[in-house]
Design an enzyme around this catalytic site. Structure first.
Site, PDB file in Angstrom:
ATOM      1  N   THR A 118       0.658  -0.998   0.123  1.00  0.00           N
ATOM      2  CA  THR A 118      -0.097   0.299  -0.119  1.00  0.00           C
ATOM      3  C   THR A 118       1.267   1.608   0.578  1.00  0.00           C
ATOM      4  OG1 THR A 118      -1.866  -1.195   1.270  1.00  0.00           O
ATOM      5  CG2 THR A 118      -1.968   1.253   1.438  1.00  0.00           C
TER       6      THR A 118
ATOM      7  N   PHE B 116       1.281   5.146   0.646  1.00  0.00           N
ATOM      8  CA  PHE B 116       0.559   5.856   1.591  1.00  0.00           C
ATOM      9  C   PHE B 116       1.231   7.567   1.410  1.00  0.00           C
ATOM     10  CE2 PHE B 116      -0.713   4.097   4.675  1.00  0.00           C
ATOM     11  CZ  PHE B 116      -1.151   2.316   4.924  1.00  0.00           C
TER      12      PHE B 116
HETATM   13  O1  LIG Z   1      -7.478  -0.526   7.863  1.00  0.00           O
HETATM   14  C1  LIG Z   1      -5.692  -0.389   8.234  1.00  0.00           C
HETATM   15  O2  LIG Z   1      -5.597  -1.056   9.288  1.00  0.00           O
HETATM   16  C2  LIG Z   1      -5.719   0.335   7.263  1.00  0.00           C
HETATM   17  O3  LIG Z   1      -4.441   1.070   8.292  1.00  0.00           O
HETATM   18  C3  LIG Z   1      -6.168   1.034   6.242  1.00  0.00           C
HETATM   19  C4  LIG Z   1      -6.204   0.604   5.183  1.00  0.00           C
HETATM   20  C5  LIG Z   1      -6.682   1.022   3.698  1.00  0.00           C
HETATM   21  O4  LIG Z   1      -7.422   1.575   3.615  1.00  0.00           O
HETATM   22  O5  LIG Z   1      -6.620   0.691   2.448  1.00  0.00           O
HETATM   23  C6  LIG Z   1      -4.019   0.922   5.460  1.00  0.00           C
HETATM   24  C7  LIG Z   1      -3.670  -0.624   4.566  1.00  0.00           C
HETATM   25  C8  LIG Z   1      -4.515  -1.860   3.423  1.00  0.00           C
HETATM   26  O6  LIG Z   1      -4.228  -1.562   2.514  1.00  0.00           O
HETATM   27  C9  LIG Z   1      -5.376  -2.108   4.405  1.00  0.00           C
HETATM   28  C10 LIG Z   1      -6.294  -0.775   5.167  1.00  0.00           C
END
Ligand SMILES: O=C(O)C(=O)C[C@]1(C(=O)O)C=C[C@@H](O)C=C1
Length: 301
Positions: free
Chosen positions: A177, A179
């Site tokens: 992911t 950020f």
């Molecule tokens: O729910 C979480 O733990 C988050 O940090 C959010 C979140 C997102 O929004 O994509 C962050 C990383 C992962 O892709 C899954 C969920």
């Protein structure tokens, strides 16, 4: 990138991937949990936090559209990016077996990142979306739910006293992911290391504008790393009348582009000057160092 003393807002509760991303972006920071993405934006605007760290895209689930829309609605600046390998676990209360499960709850992104694996595991369960992954684990523990599992991190399992029923259930082992870090002030762009710049624009002149915008970058050898489009909130539809065939309804978009150059480079400045000629709205969301940390597949963040 030293984060000591820095207060960093993230969406979720302790154990969420966003908390891990905050720690990777700003080691030793004070991570501040927020209920919703918008609350994280507001925390920075109101000086409750110095930075916000928010997910914008995932290699399996795609873009997190809500944050693209919020970037436009708020006036914060992107000052960095961080990529986090995301390693999901299936968590349940101690003693619960997979056969007892009727429901799996998690953040919608996490559910979509594990969709095929959940099916392959043969679980006959309803999938339900909640605000964040770690929050799902916390909820199961707080309500002693013995028929429900959460998709969350191994750290969430430790924090909320859950057992790991399955480890590494993301559909692809290189699940990652991206950020972005947000601040009230932009950073000064530099040229001594790789930078990325994020922009958003709209136009009111028909579809060929997009081609012209893209060529402004191509002619200068500037690579694009991402294009995203979102509905234009104030003007979602454009009507084009043709007496012979009737009225066409074109959707109008906001286009988000990330390109590999720093705003301190003349070629980037010239590209944007050209883009400005074709567009009715243009904003630089930020020019910031690229995350160049060596790649390693997810290991249990
Ligand atoms: O729910 C979480 O733990 C988050 O940090 C959010 C979140 C997102 O929004 O994509 C962050 C990383 C992962 O892709 C899954 C969920």
């Amino acid at each position: 990138m030293h984060g000591s003393q820095l207060r960093v807002a993230y969406q979720g509760v302790p154990g969420a991937y966003s908390e891990a991303a905050a720690g990777k972006a700003y080691p030793n920071c004070e991570a501040i949990p927020c209920d919703q993405f918008e609350v994280a934006f507001q925390a920075v605007e109101l000086w409750i936090a110095d930075r916000a760290v928010l997910p914008v895209e995932n290699s399996l689930g795609g873009s997190i559209h809500r944050n693209y829309d919020l970037l436009l609605r708020h006036r914060l600046h992107i000052v960095g990016e961080v990529q986090l390998p995301v390693h999901h676990c299936l968590l349940a209360l101690p003693g619960v077996r997979k056969e007892y499960l009727t429901r799996v709850i998690s953040h919608p992104q996490a559910l979509s990142q594990c969709e095929h694996t959940l099916t392959k595991l043969g679980l006959n369960v309803a999938r339900e979306a909640v605000d964040d992954t770690a929050g799902a684990a916390e909820y199961i523990a707080a309500n002693d739910l013995r028929d429900t599992a959460a998709i969350a991190s191994a750290r969430a399992a430790e924090l909320y006293g859950m057992q790991v029923l399955e480890d590494g259930i993301q559909d692809d082992s290189s699940n990652v992911t991206r950020f972005v870090m947000l601040a009230r002030e932009p950073i000064i762009p530099r040229t001594d290391r790789p930078f990325k710049t994020s922009i958003v624009f709209a136009h009111d002149k028909g579809t060929s504008v997009l081609f012209k915008v893209l060529s402004a970058f191509a002619f200068r050898n500037i690579s694009l790393t991402k294009i995203e489009s979102r509905p234009h909130r104030n003007r979602p539809i454009r009507l084009v009348d043709d007496a012979n065939v009737g009225t066409a309804k074109h959707f109008e978009y906001m286009f988000y582009i990330d390109f590999e150059a720093s705003m301190a480079e003349v070629r980037a400045q010239n590209a944007l000057a050209e883009v400005q000629e074709f567009t009715s709205f243009l904003r630089v969301l930020g020019s910031y160092p690229m995350d160049m940390t060596p790649w390693s597949p997810s290991r249990g963040e």
